[in-house]
Design an enzyme around this catalytic site. Structure first.
Site, PDB file in Angstrom:
ATOM      1  N   CYS A  91      -1.752  -6.670   3.154  1.00  0.00           N
ATOM      2  CA  CYS A  91      -1.586  -7.736   4.157  1.00  0.00           C
ATOM      3  C   CYS A  91      -0.666  -8.877   3.719  1.00  0.00           C
ATOM      4  CB  CYS A  91      -2.934  -8.372   4.515  1.00  0.00           C
ATOM      5  SG  CYS A  91      -4.406  -7.461   4.108  1.00  0.00           S
TER       6      CYS A  91
ATOM      7  N   GLU B 287       5.177  -1.669  11.151  1.00  0.00           N
ATOM      8  CA  GLU B 287       5.518  -2.956  10.539  1.00  0.00           C
ATOM      9  C   GLU B 287       6.701  -2.819   9.576  1.00  0.00           C
ATOM     10  OE1 GLU B 287       1.149  -5.119  10.729  1.00  0.00           O
ATOM     11  OE2 GLU B 287       1.657  -4.001   8.938  1.00  0.00           O
TER      12      GLU B 287
ATOM     13  N   HIS C  74       0.639 -26.756  28.067  1.00  0.00           N
ATOM     14  CA  HIS C  74       1.980 -26.562  28.592  1.00  0.00           C
ATOM     15  C   HIS C  74       3.008 -27.313  27.759  1.00  0.00           C
ATOM     16  CE1 HIS C  74       4.845 -25.471  31.652  1.00  0.00           C
ATOM     17  NE2 HIS C  74       5.288 -26.716  31.667  1.00  0.00           N
TER      18      HIS C  74
ATOM     19  N   GLU D  96      -0.544 -20.134  27.488  1.00  0.00           N
ATOM     20  CA  GLU D  96      -1.121 -20.614  28.750  1.00  0.00           C
ATOM     21  C   GLU D  96      -1.103 -19.530  29.831  1.00  0.00           C
ATOM     22  OE1 GLU D  96       1.006 -23.733  30.951  1.00  0.00           O
ATOM     23  OE2 GLU D  96       2.840 -23.200  29.900  1.00  0.00           O
TER      24      GLU D  96
ATOM     25  N   TYR E 267       0.033   1.385  12.161  1.00  0.00           N
ATOM     26  CA  TYR E 267       0.576   0.030  12.128  1.00  0.00           C
ATOM     27  C   TYR E 267       1.427  -0.246  10.887  1.00  0.00           C
ATOM     28  CZ  TYR E 267      -2.953  -1.800   8.819  1.00  0.00           C
ATOM     29  OH  TYR E 267      -3.711  -2.055   7.708  1.00  0.00           O
TER      30      TYR E 267
HETATM   31  P1  FAD Z   1      -9.165  -2.729  -1.727  1.00  0.00           P
HETATM   32  O1  FAD Z   1      -8.679  -4.056  -1.318  1.00  0.00           O
HETATM   33  O2  FAD Z   1      -8.217  -1.588  -1.639  1.00  0.00           O
HETATM   34  O3  FAD Z   1      -9.696  -2.884  -3.215  1.00  0.00           O
HETATM   35  C1  FAD Z   1     -10.098  -1.793  -3.978  1.00  0.00           C
HETATM   36  C2  FAD Z   1      -9.909  -2.147  -5.442  1.00  0.00           C
HETATM   37  O4  FAD Z   1     -10.618  -1.209  -6.244  1.00  0.00           O
HETATM   38  C3  FAD Z   1      -8.460  -2.074  -5.892  1.00  0.00           C
HETATM   39  O5  FAD Z   1      -8.085  -3.302  -6.488  1.00  0.00           O
HETATM   40  C4  FAD Z   1      -8.431  -0.926  -6.893  1.00  0.00           C
HETATM   41  O6  FAD Z   1      -7.497  -1.126  -7.936  1.00  0.00           O
HETATM   42  C5  FAD Z   1      -9.859  -0.951  -7.414  1.00  0.00           C
HETATM   43  N1  FAD Z   1     -10.322   0.325  -7.948  1.00  0.00           N
HETATM   44  C6  FAD Z   1     -10.220   1.552  -7.412  1.00  0.00           C
HETATM   45  N2  FAD Z   1     -10.836   2.466  -8.182  1.00  0.00           N
HETATM   46  C7  FAD Z   1     -11.341   1.782  -9.257  1.00  0.00           C
HETATM   47  C8  FAD Z   1     -12.097   2.165 -10.379  1.00  0.00           C
HETATM   48  N3  FAD Z   1     -12.507   3.440 -10.567  1.00  0.00           N
HETATM   49  N4  FAD Z   1     -12.426   1.208 -11.292  1.00  0.00           N
HETATM   50  C9  FAD Z   1     -12.063  -0.081 -11.127  1.00  0.00           C
HETATM   51  N5  FAD Z   1     -11.358  -0.488 -10.045  1.00  0.00           N
HETATM   52  C10 FAD Z   1     -11.019   0.419  -9.120  1.00  0.00           C
HETATM   53  N6  FAD Z   1      -5.697  -5.430   6.611  1.00  0.00           N
HETATM   54  C11 FAD Z   1      -5.712  -6.509   7.436  1.00  0.00           C
HETATM   55  O7  FAD Z   1      -6.796  -6.983   7.784  1.00  0.00           O
HETATM   56  N7  FAD Z   1      -4.546  -7.088   7.870  1.00  0.00           N
HETATM   57  C12 FAD Z   1      -3.328  -6.616   7.494  1.00  0.00           C
HETATM   58  O8  FAD Z   1      -2.300  -7.155   7.902  1.00  0.00           O
HETATM   59  C13 FAD Z   1      -3.280  -5.499   6.630  1.00  0.00           C
HETATM   60  N8  FAD Z   1      -2.097  -5.004   6.209  1.00  0.00           N
HETATM   61  C14 FAD Z   1      -2.075  -3.962   5.342  1.00  0.00           C
HETATM   62  C15 FAD Z   1      -0.839  -3.483   4.924  1.00  0.00           C
HETATM   63  C16 FAD Z   1      -0.778  -2.419   4.045  1.00  0.00           C
HETATM   64  C17 FAD Z   1       0.578  -1.923   3.586  1.00  0.00           C
HETATM   65  C18 FAD Z   1      -1.977  -1.808   3.585  1.00  0.00           C
HETATM   66  C19 FAD Z   1      -1.923  -0.652   2.621  1.00  0.00           C
HETATM   67  C20 FAD Z   1      -3.211  -2.273   3.997  1.00  0.00           C
HETATM   68  C21 FAD Z   1      -3.268  -3.356   4.886  1.00  0.00           C
HETATM   69  N9  FAD Z   1      -4.493  -3.854   5.340  1.00  0.00           N
HETATM   70  C22 FAD Z   1      -4.508  -4.924   6.207  1.00  0.00           C
HETATM   71  C23 FAD Z   1      -5.770  -3.215   4.973  1.00  0.00           C
HETATM   72  C24 FAD Z   1      -6.471  -3.989   3.850  1.00  0.00           C
HETATM   73  O9  FAD Z   1      -5.599  -4.103   2.746  1.00  0.00           O
HETATM   74  C25 FAD Z   1      -7.742  -3.263   3.461  1.00  0.00           C
HETATM   75  O10 FAD Z   1      -8.543  -3.080   4.607  1.00  0.00           O
HETATM   76  C26 FAD Z   1      -8.549  -4.008   2.419  1.00  0.00           C
HETATM   77  O11 FAD Z   1      -7.787  -4.260   1.269  1.00  0.00           O
HETATM   78  C27 FAD Z   1      -9.798  -3.198   2.054  1.00  0.00           C
HETATM   79  O12 FAD Z   1     -10.535  -3.855   1.046  1.00  0.00           O
HETATM   80  P2  FAD Z   1     -11.456  -3.026   0.041  1.00  0.00           P
HETATM   81  O13 FAD Z   1     -12.218  -4.039  -0.721  1.00  0.00           O
HETATM   82  O14 FAD Z   1     -12.186  -1.970   0.763  1.00  0.00           O
HETATM   83  O15 FAD Z   1     -10.438  -2.248  -0.915  1.00  0.00           O
END
Ligand code: FAD
Length: 452
Positions: free
Chosen positions: A47, A180, A436, A441, A176
């Site tokens: 994001c 984007e 406005h 609006e 999306y």
């Molecule tokens: P994540 O944020 O993916 O976090 C998971 C973490 O776990 C990562 O840091 C990873 O390194 C870590 N991990 C994985 N396996 C292990 C392990 N075995 N040991 C230790 N650490 C580990 N959402 C929006 O709301 N708005 C947006 O505009 C938007 N744009 C996006 C654009 C892109 C290009 C992408 C790919 C996603 C976008 N998203 C957006 C989606 C959003 O990023 C995710 O929904 C969100 O990050 C999910 O959070 P999470 O905590 O589930 O996982």
């Protein structure tokens, strides 16, 4: 049995950090492991950097239109490495913010890959820790289609770190993220093609909104090709790529980016040592409290594949923290009326039911629409049109869906989401005084429904 921790979170992304911080705030002994980057996908390769690139891409239009307002400047040039360096600096700052948020809330941070040894034991960097509850918040990873030459393509993981802006880009995908990035590259001046195997991109969004966006993107010079897919990618001696489509035609390009879906990130997580199972789509199966089929292990966010958005992951993290450690304050996540935006240029903002969903759900509907050129563009040569739709239940007058394509659509729809959550009727919209002159609006001045 005495455990080392009350909660051990795997993954310091949107959902994991929220669950860890609030659990610690409620008095629990909490640890979190992160293998790559603090803040997870959203902060590092999702994001946040994406929106920064969208802002960057929009400047080309702003600079062009500024002439109409009397501004002259020497021919603007764009420097990709500057944008990426400044973006990296901001992301580094955010990584630091996440680190201090965790540390200040008393969460023990382990930087390394975590693996489950059994239903109560996690191993990180060769050390083992026990926990009463383990939360899997490991997110997702881009899918790469299995085609010859796939190694020449990149995904959203790499796109944020390209050394140079390619002259020609081909984006494959219809979700999306694909839309984007096609807008970003097009806005920054790359000759951009988007390929999608379906008949129109953004499945699940309101059909008229998708069609309007298609037309606007085409006006801006994006080469959109639907009902086609890539068969193979061949690297040419000069480093460019020759992409063969399923109809046999070829496209010469400098970069191919796949945005073709994401899979749950459970690589080497040790789930085979537990009773955790997967649903039919391959995501971790959980109940309404995010408890997996192994009672001590919970999962949330993208890895459960429900609604893959950051605010949903954080809401789930909050719900888990409250249910486990502050049950008196527990409230389940409400998955209805989740607003969302597509940061294409122009943006989409949307909340509630699409026209098709409303009909399918048995509503007798009335649809209101407005399509107009904004005041800001009136002095310019731009022929971009803003498009707004209201889907209304004809029997109850309740507004079921609000959809928009246009500048700041995400900012505008956030407020509309509150109105829909409160159950606003069309009459409430009509009785609301507009601001406005704004585009927003229009949402309170639409009086005549479109013909059924
Ligand atoms: P994540 O944020 O993916 O976090 C998971 C973490 O776990 C990562 O840091 C990873 O390194 C870590 N991990 C994985 N396996 C292990 C392990 N075995 N040991 C230790 N650490 C580990 N959402 C929006 O709301 N708005 C947006 O505009 C938007 N744009 C996006 C654009 C892109 C290009 C992408 C790919 C996603 C976008 N998203 C957006 C989606 C959003 O990023 C995710 O929904 C969100 O990050 C999910 O959070 P999470 O905590 O589930 O996982």
């Amino acid at each position: 049995m005495a455990f080392d921790y009350d909660l051990f979170v795997i993954g310091a992304g949107s959902g994991g950090v929220r669950a860890a911080r609030f659990s610690a705030g409620f008095g629990a002994r909490v640890a979190i492991a992160e293998s790559r980057y603090l803040g997870g996908t959203c902060v590092n390769v999702g994001c946040v950097p994406k929106k920064l690139l969208v802002y960057g891409a929009h400047y080309s239009e702003d600079l062009e239109q500024a002439h109409a307002y009397g501004w002259t400047a020497s021919a603007p040039t764009f420097d990709w490495p500057t944008l990426i360096a400044n973006k990296n600096e901001e992301i580094q700052r955010l990584n630091g913010v996440y680190r201090s948020l965790l540390v200040k809330s008393g969460v023990k941070l382990f930087e390394g890959h975590a693996r489950l040894v059994d239903p109560h034991t996690v191993e990180v960097n060769g050390e083992r820790f026990t926990a009463e509850h383990i939360l899997i918040a490991t997110g997702t990873w881009p899918n790469v289609p299995d085609i010859p030459g796939k190694e020449h393509a990149i995904t959203s993981n790499e796109v944020f770190f390209l050394g140079q802006l390619p002259k020609r880009v081909l984006v494959m995908g219809g979700g999306y993220i694909a839309v984007e990035f096609a807008s970003i590259f097009n806005g920054l001046g790359a000759r951009t093609t988007q390929i999608y195997r379906g008949e129109l991109f953004l499945r699940g969004f309101d059909r008229s909104i998708r069609e309007h966006l298609r037309d606007e993107l085409t006006k801006k010079g994006l080469d959109l090709r639907f009902r086609t897919t890539i068969k193979r990618i061949d690297k040419q001696p000069d480093g460019s790529l020759s992409v063969t489509l399923d109809d046999g035609s070829t496209i010469e390009t400098d970069l191919v980016m796949f945005a073709t879906g994401r899979r749950p990130m459970v690589d080497n997580l040790g789930l085979e040592n537990t009773g955790v199972t997967f649903n039919d789509d391959g995501f971790i199966r959980v109940d309404e409290h995010y408890v997996s089929t192994e009672p001590s292990i919970l999962a949330l966010g993208d890895v459960i594949g429900r609604v893959q958005l950051t605010p949903v992951a954080t809401a789930e993290g909050m719900a888990v923290a409250r249910r486990l450690f502050r049950p008196a304050e527990y409230r389940p996540v409400d998955y209805h009326g989740i607003p969302t935006a597509v940061f294409s240029l122009p943006h989409i903002g949307t909340v509630g039911l699409t026209e098709d969903q409303a009909v399918l759900a048995g509503h007798n509907i009335t649809v209101y629409e407005s399509r107009f050129g904004t005041l800001k563009l009136a002095l310019t040569e731009s022929n971009e049109k803003t498009f707004m739709r209201l889907i209304v239940d004809a029997d109850t007058d309740k507004v079921l869906g609000v959809h928009m394509v246009g500048a700041e659509a995400g900012e505008i729809i956030q407020g509309m989401a509150v109105a829909l959550k409160a159950g606003a009727t069309k009459r409430v919209f009509d009785d609301t005084i507009g601001i406005h002159p704004t585009s927003a609006e229009e949402f309170v001045t639409m009086r005549t429904p479109i013909a059924a």
